[in-house]
Design an enzyme around this catalytic site. Structure first.
Site, PDB file in Angstrom:
ATOM      1  N   THR A  30      37.957 -79.527  77.117  1.00 38.98           N
ATOM      2  CA  THR A  30      38.059 -78.123  77.537  1.00 38.98           C
ATOM      3  C   THR A  30      36.734 -77.368  77.434  1.00 38.98           C
ATOM      4  OG1 THR A  30      38.672 -77.404  75.295  1.00 38.98           O
ATOM      5  CG2 THR A  30      40.462 -78.027  76.799  1.00 38.98           C
ATOM      6  N   CYS A  34      36.903 -74.423  68.224  1.00 43.40           N
ATOM      7  CA  CYS A  34      37.950 -73.702  67.504  1.00 43.40           C
ATOM      8  C   CYS A  34      37.737 -73.795  66.007  1.00 43.40           C
ATOM      9  CB  CYS A  34      39.334 -74.298  67.819  1.00 43.40           C
ATOM     10  SG  CYS A  34      39.781 -74.337  69.561  1.00 43.40           S
ATOM     11  N   CYS A  38      43.384 -73.391  64.268  1.00 46.80           N
ATOM     12  CA  CYS A  38      43.760 -72.879  65.597  1.00 46.80           C
ATOM     13  C   CYS A  38      45.205 -73.268  65.929  1.00 46.80           C
ATOM     14  CB  CYS A  38      42.825 -73.419  66.660  1.00 46.80           C
ATOM     15  SG  CYS A  38      43.184 -72.792  68.328  1.00 46.80           S
ATOM     16  N   ARG A  41      47.584 -76.396  70.828  1.00 57.66           N
ATOM     17  CA  ARG A  41      47.964 -77.801  70.714  1.00 57.66           C
ATOM     18  C   ARG A  41      46.776 -78.625  70.211  1.00 57.66           C
ATOM     19  NH1 ARG A  41      49.958 -80.845  76.044  1.00 57.66           N
ATOM     20  NH2 ARG A  41      47.731 -80.661  76.480  1.00 57.66           N
ATOM     21  N   ARG A  63      32.059 -73.010  74.204  1.00 56.15           N
ATOM     22  CA  ARG A  63      32.343 -71.582  74.109  1.00 56.15           C
ATOM     23  C   ARG A  63      33.481 -71.350  73.119  1.00 56.15           C
ATOM     24  NH1 ARG A  63      34.628 -73.378  78.853  1.00 56.15           N
ATOM     25  NH2 ARG A  63      36.840 -72.857  79.173  1.00 56.15           N
ATOM     26  N   CYS A  65      36.858 -70.270  71.359  1.00 57.27           N
ATOM     27  CA  CYS A  65      38.272 -70.190  71.734  1.00 57.27           C
ATOM     28  C   CYS A  65      38.721 -68.725  71.714  1.00 57.27           C
ATOM     29  CB  CYS A  65      39.103 -71.015  70.752  1.00 57.27           C
ATOM     30  SG  CYS A  65      40.885 -70.871  70.970  1.00 57.27           S
ATOM     31  N   CYS A  68      41.876 -68.361  68.778  1.00 54.46           N
ATOM     32  CA  CYS A  68      41.646 -68.330  67.322  1.00 54.46           C
ATOM     33  C   CYS A  68      40.354 -67.637  66.927  1.00 54.46           C
ATOM     34  CB  CYS A  68      41.663 -69.754  66.755  1.00 54.46           C
ATOM     35  SG  CYS A  68      40.240 -70.779  67.222  1.00 54.46           S
ATOM     36  N   ASP A 457      29.946 -59.219  26.276  1.00 58.13           N
ATOM     37  CA  ASP A 457      30.662 -57.999  26.617  1.00 58.13           C
ATOM     38  C   ASP A 457      31.888 -57.840  25.717  1.00 58.13           C
ATOM     39  OD1 ASP A 457      31.032 -55.809  28.852  1.00 58.13           O
ATOM     40  OD2 ASP A 457      33.010 -56.710  28.537  1.00 58.13           O
TER      41      ASP A 457
END
Length: 501
Positions: A30, A34, A38, A41, A63, A65, A68, A457
């Site tokens: 694709t 992601c 994500c 699928r 690039r 997603c 997500c 302390d």
């Protein structure tokens, strides 16, 4: 950085949100990348490749997603628990150093050559400082596009781009949409009334679990009048930024993010402001790893189980906090606030807050030195009468305050995002009147060193006694130590060893 592909695939298939920000999944079929959690699928094994940073995935041509939004994940905890050169570089890049001053300035701050810094970052993160800064610029641009009504030309330069063409090209390559399409996607969905320029509302994500009870509450309880306040359910604070000043407003978390509003005098300070708010709220910590490490101790396990996800409240201005820590030596919280308020009223820079009652920025170290005659004091000199009138405290403590202010102003003590933690400790311990309590308090809250421990302390001593623990001893010197807030390691088999409490 070597990523174990088998273990990374397991994290993706289980949609384990713990690993968001540790690595990114790029899908060959694709062309998108992601976060591990994500909801889309799960890709086939042969279509998945893994990158150690969003910048590395973008440089490889993938690039982000749209579902997500991997560029908006919590940051890697590695940059919080490590003090090596790569971690310091990442903190400086997040603070906007490359955008403001370029890679040579980054290298000079780290004490290395530009070529060495490039090599170190590429070896571990798969991208050089320019690519890492560009990924941050793209995220800043998207935030400004979706959360303000600024013209696109103003957004381009505010986000750090050198030209409108570069802005358009990077946004389209990163998000597969033009800047106008990103904005229309927001306004077309709900038609919100976008705020005027300089006011930015956003949501800062974190890893679950999170117990916010000691975060905002502590910040409010120790807030300096005029600089910090609690109003209408929000903690608000002024902050000095590289190009101007701003006002930060933080509300209790909703879902997995803190609602934050920023009022900036210069929107080019967006990246620096976001970076500092994330540090303020300790949002990039890994609570699961922290809980597992601390839970190994029989005394601490019940406390960890009762309140999982506690964070360490940090600070927006490290130098200001160092000065406040000196004011807080051997006095109550209320007295420390009173001293700080007097200092703010006399030496702080005034601001206008249209939304509340904030009036000043905390005074700079240079302003305090100037109040003492624009020079450091010799051991036998008396403190300048003006400072004597402002701070009604023992002369020895005023001298310590001036010593700290002088060291900060001269650069002998560095507490910025790229500071070397051990060098900062050593430099502070060399100052008169500075002991382990002050050093460890500053290391914990200002530097964010996960090994900082305020063992002397009174509150820590009482808590240790109630648990049947021996008296604690502060860790104030010695070689660098491994932090207790280690990241989970299934996808980093060649990185630093797992940390112990």
């Amino acid at each position: 950085m070597h990523l174990d592909e088998t273990l990374c695939r397991g994290a993706v298939k289980s949609r384990d949100a713990r690993f968001d920000g540790f690595f990114y999944t790029a899908v060959l079929s694709t062309g998108i990348y992601c976060r591990p959690s994500c909801p889309a699928r799960t890709p086939k094994d042969e279509n998945m490749v893994f990158h150690p940073s969003a910048a590395s995935a973008q440089a490889a041509g993938f690039r982000a997603c749209k579902r997500c939004r991997p560029d908006a994940t919590p940051g890697s905890p590695e940059w919080n628990v490590r003090s090596d050169t790569v971690a310091r570089a990442m903190r400086l890049i997040a603070d906007g150093v490359v955008d403001r001053d370029g890679v040579p300035s980054l290298a000079a701050t780290l004490g290395y050559s530009t070529r060495q810094v490039e090599r170190l970052l590429r070896d571990e993160l798969g991208a050089g400082p320019q690519a890492l800064a560009q990924a941050q610029r793209a995220q800043s641009a998207r935030t400004l596009i979706e959360a303000t009504d600024l013209p696109m030309s103003d957004i381009a330069f505010a986000a750090g781009f050198s030209s409108i063409r570069a802005f358009n090209d990077v946004v389209r390559a990163t998000y597969a949409a033009s800047p106008s399409e990103l904005r229309s996607g927001v306004t077309g969905a709900a038609s919100p009334a976008l705020p005027h320029s300089g006011v930015i509302s956003l949501r800062l994500p974190f890893r679950r679990p999170l117990d916010p009870s000691n975060l905002i509450g502590h910040l409010v309880a120790t807030g300096v009048p005029g600089v910090e306040e609690f109003r209408d359910g929000a903690y608000r604070s002024t902050v000095r930024l590289p190009r101007g000043w701003g006002i930060v407003s933080v509300r209790r978390p909703v879902g997995t993010a803190f609602p934050v509003t920023l009022r900036l005098t210069d929107v080019r300070d967006l990246a620096a402001a976001v970076s500092r708010v994330r540090r303020l709220l300790d949002l990039d910590a890994d609570p699961v790893a922290i809980g597992e490490a601390l839970g190994r101790d029989d005394h601490l396990r019940p406390l960890v189980d009762a309140a999982p996800g506690r964070r360490v409240p940090r600070i927006l201005d490290p130098a200001a906090f160092a000065l406040r820590a000196v004011l807080g030596q051997q006095v109550s919280t209320a007295a420390a606030r009173t001293h700080a308020a007097r200092l703010v009223s006399a030496l702080g820079e005034t601001i206008v807050d249209p939304d509340g009652g904030l009036t000043h920025l905390f005074p700079t170290a240079e302003a305090i030195v100037a109040a003492a005659g624009e020079r450091a004091l010799a051991p036998t000199e008396s403190v300048d009468s003006r400072l004597d009138e402002i701070l009604r405290m023992p002369a020895s403590r005023r001298r310590t305050l001036l010593a700290m202010a002088t060291a900060l102003a001269s650069g002998d003590v560095r507490l910025d995002a790229g500071a070397d933690w051990q060098a900062a400790r050593d430099a502070m311990l060399a100052l008169p009147g500075i002991g382990p309590w002050t050093v460890e308090t500053i290391a914990m809250r200002a530097l964010g060193d996960p090994d900082a421990f305020v063992g002397s302390d009174l509150g820590v001593l009482k808590a240790a006694a109630s648990l049947g623990l021996p008296a604690a001893r502060p860790l104030s010197s010695g070689p660098p130590r491994r932090g207790r807030r280690g990241a989970p390691t299934p996808c980093n088999t060649s990185g630093p060893p797992a940390r112990t409490p």
